[in-house]
Design a protein around this motif. Structure first.
Motif, PDB file in Angstrom:
ATOM      1  N   PRO A 169       0.831  -1.207   0.000  1.00 18.68           N
ATOM      2  CA  PRO A 169       0.000   0.000   0.000  1.00 18.68           C
ATOM      3  C   PRO A 169       0.866   1.259   0.000  1.00 18.68           C
ATOM      4  N   ARG A 170       0.461   2.235  -0.781  1.00 16.57           N
ATOM      5  CA  ARG A 170       1.245   3.467  -0.895  1.00 16.57           C
ATOM      6  C   ARG A 170       1.433   4.127   0.471  1.00 16.57           C
ATOM      7  N   ALA A 171       0.394   4.098   1.305  1.00 12.93           N
ATOM      8  CA  ALA A 171       0.501   4.713   2.632  1.00 12.93           C
ATOM      9  C   ALA A 171       1.590   4.049   3.465  1.00 12.93           C
ATOM     10  N   LEU A 172       1.747   2.736   3.306  1.00 10.17           N
ATOM     11  CA  LEU A 172       2.759   2.002   4.053  1.00 10.17           C
ATOM     12  C   LEU A 172       4.164   2.376   3.589  1.00 10.17           C
ATOM     13  N   VAL A 173       4.367   2.436   2.278  1.00 11.20           N
ATOM     14  CA  VAL A 173       5.681   2.772   1.747  1.00 11.20           C
ATOM     15  C   VAL A 173       6.062   4.204   2.110  1.00 11.20           C
ATOM     16  N   ARG A 174       5.130   5.133   1.941  1.00  4.75           N
ATOM     17  CA  ARG A 174       5.417   6.538   2.261  1.00  4.75           C
ATOM     18  C   ARG A 174       5.730   6.703   3.742  1.00  4.75           C
ATOM     19  N   ALA A 175       5.014   5.989   4.608  1.00  3.78           N
ATOM     20  CA  ALA A 175       5.259   6.105   6.048  1.00  3.78           C
ATOM     21  C   ALA A 175       6.654   5.599   6.406  1.00  3.78           C
ATOM     22  N   GLN A 176       7.094   4.513   5.779  1.00  2.00           N
ATOM     23  CA  GLN A 176       8.430   3.990   6.061  1.00  2.00           C
ATOM     24  C   GLN A 176       9.511   4.945   5.557  1.00  2.00           C
ATOM     25  N   LEU A 177       9.330   5.484   4.370  1.00  5.07           N
ATOM     26  CA  LEU A 177      10.309   6.421   3.836  1.00  5.07           C
ATOM     27  C   LEU A 177      10.367   7.702   4.665  1.00  5.07           C
TER      28      LEU A 177
END
Length: 232
Positions: free
Chosen positions: A132-140
């Protein structure tokens, strides 16, 4: 010529030579899970949610069915949708955001080489992920708040019948969006054989931490691939 059709073979992009100063930037395309960061954060998030909610274990037959359907290449989105729906049924949007943030704090971070890549080239890097995009953005954002990539594209989630599921599953051939195919791509990197079409877009292609068997299969289709062994 680059093939962007799922039915056509992967053809590596020919080098375009040096660009004149002031020309449009040449881009970098990067997978996320097991490429920029170790491990499968998508599967990890699903397990994390399940452990904290517990009661969706009552829907284990639905989760298992989703796993079986996912193994059929043409039905991956339906399979992952069943899994997501069963595990998140009744989860509120606020609860979803809290779980994503909490899970990100359990992750090991980015590979050292990925930190360096984003430090030096983040302004021309597109991150594409099945997570999920929200997951990737949160990690970055947690790892590199001041050096986010130019753009992050991931699976788009939405609520349906009381649970979350992908509206768009950004996996494999589906990463070849029209705007991605139109880029002048200098480098593409991934760990996955599913991303060979993406790797074929780059003048250079990097296969991250491959096993010998995976490397042999990848180079059978893309002989120009370079091996990169990255560490935390």
């Amino acid at each position: 010529m680059i093939s962007c059709s799922p039915a056509e073979p992967v053809v590596p992009k020919e080098g375009g030579g040096n660009r004149e100063r002031g020309a449009a930037p040449r881009w970098i395309l990067a997978d996320f899970d097991d490429t920029l960061a170790p491990g499968d954060s998508h599967a990890g998030l699903l397990r994390y949610i399940l452990r904290r909610r517990i009661w969706p274990l009552l829907l284990l037959p639905v989760i298992a069915l989703g796993g079986v359907v996912y193994l059929v290449p043409s039905q991956r989105r339906r399979g992952i949708s069943l899994i997501w729906w069963a595990i998140t049924l009744g989860l509120s949007p606020l609860g979803w955001r809290k779980l994503v943030r909490a899970y990100c704090h359990t992750r090991p971070g980015l590979f050292r080489e990925a930190h360096r890549l984003l430090e030096e080239e983040g302004h021309r890097c597109w991150v594409l992920s099945a997570s999920p995009r929200a997951l990737v953005r949160a990690q970055l954002a947690l790892q590199r708040p001041a050096n986010l990539p130019y753009r992050t594209i991931g699976s788009r989630m939405h609520y349906r019948l009381g649970g979350l599921m992908p509206r768009f599953y950004c996996h494999g051939q589906h990463k070849l969006l029209p705007e991605i195919c139109a880029l002048d791509t200098e480098l593409a990197l991934s760990d996955s054989l599913h991303d060979l079409p993406l790797l074929g877009l780059g003048e250079q292609g990097w296969l991250i931490n491959p096993t010998p068997a995976r490397l042999e299969k990848a180079r059978a289709r893309l002989p120009h691939l370079m091996v990169k062994n990255w560490q935390l």
